[in-house]
Design a protein around this motif. Structure first.
Motif, PDB file in Angstrom:
ATOM      1  N   UNK A 151       9.529   8.224 -13.436  1.00 15.67           N
ATOM      2  CA  UNK A 151       9.051   9.596 -13.400  1.00 15.67           C
ATOM      3  C   UNK A 151       8.289   9.819 -12.092  1.00 15.67           C
ATOM      4  N   UNK A 152       8.567  10.932 -11.435  1.00 15.06           N
ATOM      5  CA  UNK A 152       7.967  11.216 -10.130  1.00 15.06           C
ATOM      6  C   UNK A 152       6.442  11.226 -10.187  1.00 15.06           C
ATOM      7  N   UNK A 153       5.879  11.754 -11.257  1.00 18.51           N
ATOM      8  CA  UNK A 153       4.416  11.812 -11.325  1.00 18.51           C
ATOM      9  C   UNK A 153       3.778  10.437 -11.557  1.00 18.51           C
ATOM     10  N   UNK A 154       4.571   9.446 -11.892  1.00 15.96           N
ATOM     11  CA  UNK A 154       4.061   8.088 -12.055  1.00 15.96           C
ATOM     12  C   UNK A 154       3.506   7.568 -10.736  1.00 15.96           C
ATOM     13  N   UNK A 155       4.126   7.956  -9.620  1.00 15.13           N
ATOM     14  CA  UNK A 155       3.670   7.490  -8.317  1.00 15.13           C
ATOM     15  C   UNK A 155       2.243   7.936  -8.019  1.00 15.13           C
ATOM     16  N   UNK A 156       1.844   9.069  -8.574  1.00 10.52           N
ATOM     17  CA  UNK A 156       0.489   9.551  -8.304  1.00 10.52           C
ATOM     18  C   UNK A 156      -0.565   8.670  -8.970  1.00 10.52           C
ATOM     19  N   UNK A 157      -0.176   7.919  -9.983  1.00 11.37           N
ATOM     20  CA  UNK A 157      -1.134   7.056 -10.673  1.00 11.37           C
ATOM     21  C   UNK A 157      -1.267   5.683 -10.025  1.00 11.37           C
ATOM     22  N   UNK A 158      -0.354   5.347  -9.137  1.00 15.22           N
ATOM     23  CA  UNK A 158      -0.398   4.040  -8.481  1.00 15.22           C
ATOM     24  C   UNK A 158      -1.476   4.002  -7.402  1.00 15.22           C
ATOM     25  N   UNK A 203       0.845  -1.191   0.000  1.00 14.94           N
ATOM     26  CA  UNK A 203       0.000   0.000   0.000  1.00 14.94           C
ATOM     27  C   UNK A 203       0.880   1.241   0.000  1.00 14.94           C
ATOM     28  N   UNK A 204       0.337   2.323  -0.570  1.00 10.40           N
ATOM     29  CA  UNK A 204       1.117   3.552  -0.711  1.00 10.40           C
ATOM     30  C   UNK A 204       1.562   4.119   0.634  1.00 10.40           C
ATOM     31  N   UNK A 205       0.739   3.992   1.668  1.00 10.39           N
ATOM     32  CA  UNK A 205       1.112   4.521   2.986  1.00 10.39           C
ATOM     33  C   UNK A 205       2.348   3.803   3.530  1.00 10.39           C
ATOM     34  N   UNK A 221       8.832  11.121  -2.399  1.00 10.12           N
ATOM     35  CA  UNK A 221       8.665  10.062  -3.391  1.00 10.12           C
ATOM     36  C   UNK A 221       9.396  10.416  -4.676  1.00 10.12           C
ATOM     37  N   UNK A 222       9.412  11.700  -4.991  1.00  7.31           N
ATOM     38  CA  UNK A 222      10.090  12.158  -6.198  1.00  7.31           C
ATOM     39  C   UNK A 222      11.582  11.888  -6.168  1.00  7.31           C
ATOM     40  N   UNK A 223      12.205  12.095  -4.998  1.00  4.95           N
ATOM     41  CA  UNK A 223      13.632  11.819  -4.863  1.00  4.95           C
ATOM     42  C   UNK A 223      13.904  10.331  -5.066  1.00  4.95           C
ATOM     43  N   UNK A 224      13.074   9.484  -4.470  1.00  6.97           N
ATOM     44  CA  UNK A 224      13.214   8.043  -4.644  1.00  6.97           C
ATOM     45  C   UNK A 224      13.007   7.674  -6.112  1.00  6.97           C
ATOM     46  N   UNK A 225      11.969   8.231  -6.720  1.00  8.11           N
ATOM     47  CA  UNK A 225      11.659   7.931  -8.120  1.00  8.11           C
ATOM     48  C   UNK A 225      12.831   8.271  -9.030  1.00  8.11           C
ATOM     49  N   UNK A 226      13.427   9.430  -8.804  1.00  8.78           N
ATOM     50  CA  UNK A 226      14.561   9.856  -9.629  1.00  8.78           C
ATOM     51  C   UNK A 226      15.719   8.870  -9.511  1.00  8.78           C
ATOM     52  N   UNK A 259      10.198   4.657   2.494  1.00 12.84           N
ATOM     53  CA  UNK A 259      11.181   5.534   1.848  1.00 12.84           C
ATOM     54  C   UNK A 259      11.576   6.697   2.754  1.00 12.84           C
ATOM     55  N   UNK A 260      10.628   7.167   3.577  1.00  9.86           N
ATOM     56  CA  UNK A 260      10.973   8.233   4.521  1.00  9.86           C
ATOM     57  C   UNK A 260      11.969   7.705   5.555  1.00  9.86           C
ATOM     58  N   UNK A 261      11.722   6.520   6.091  1.00 12.11           N
ATOM     59  CA  UNK A 261      12.627   5.909   7.064  1.00 12.11           C
ATOM     60  C   UNK A 261      13.993   5.641   6.445  1.00 12.11           C
ATOM     61  N   UNK A 262      14.007   5.292   5.146  1.00 14.01           N
ATOM     62  CA  UNK A 262      15.266   5.019   4.454  1.00 14.01           C
ATOM     63  C   UNK A 262      16.062   6.287   4.177  1.00 14.01           C
ATOM     64  N   UNK A 263      15.434   7.458   4.376  1.00 17.47           N
ATOM     65  CA  UNK A 263      16.172   8.710   4.235  1.00 17.47           C
ATOM     66  C   UNK A 263      15.837   9.550   3.026  1.00 17.47           C
ATOM     67  N   UNK A 264      14.835   9.171   2.273  1.00 16.91           N
ATOM     68  CA  UNK A 264      14.441   9.971   1.109  1.00 16.91           C
ATOM     69  C   UNK A 264      13.520  11.092   1.561  1.00 16.91           C
TER      70      UNK A 264
END
Length: 71
Positions: A28-35, A2-4, A18-23, A10-15
Motif C-alpha cells: 500500500x502506498x501509504x505504508x511508505x509514510x510509516x517507514x 534510508x528513505x532518501x 513511491x506510490x507507483x513503486x509500491x503498487x 526508485x526515481x533513477x529506476x524510472x518510477x
C-alpha cells in the motif's frame, strides 16, 4: 536503507513516485509514510529495479520470468 536513498533509487529506476513503486510490488502506498527506514526486502526490490533499468529490462519483465505469485 534510508528513505532518501530509496527515493533516489526508485526515481533513477524510472518510477514517478513511491506510490507507483509500491503498487508494482504489492505494498500500500501509504505504508511508505510509516517507514523510518526502508525494510531490507523492499530495498532489495528497489535495487533490482535499478539494475534492470541499467540493463535494458523492466522490473515487470524480471518478475514475470521469476514466476512470482501473489499471495
Amino acid at each position: 536503507m534510508k528513505k532518501a536513498e530509496f527515493r533516489r533509487i526508485i526515481k533513477t529506476a524510472g518510477f514517478s513516485s513511491q506510490g507507483e513503486f509500491a503498487e508494482l510490488v504489492g505494498i500500500k502506498a501509504n505504508t511508505f509514510t510509516t517507514y523510518k527506514k526502508v525494510p531490507s526486502h523492499v530495498a532489495r526490490i528497489a535495487k533490482l529495479s535499478l539494475l534492470a533499468r541499467d540493463n535494458g529490462a523492466s522490473l515487470e519483465e524480471i518478475t514475470s520470468k521469476l514466476r512470482i505469485e501473489e499471495v
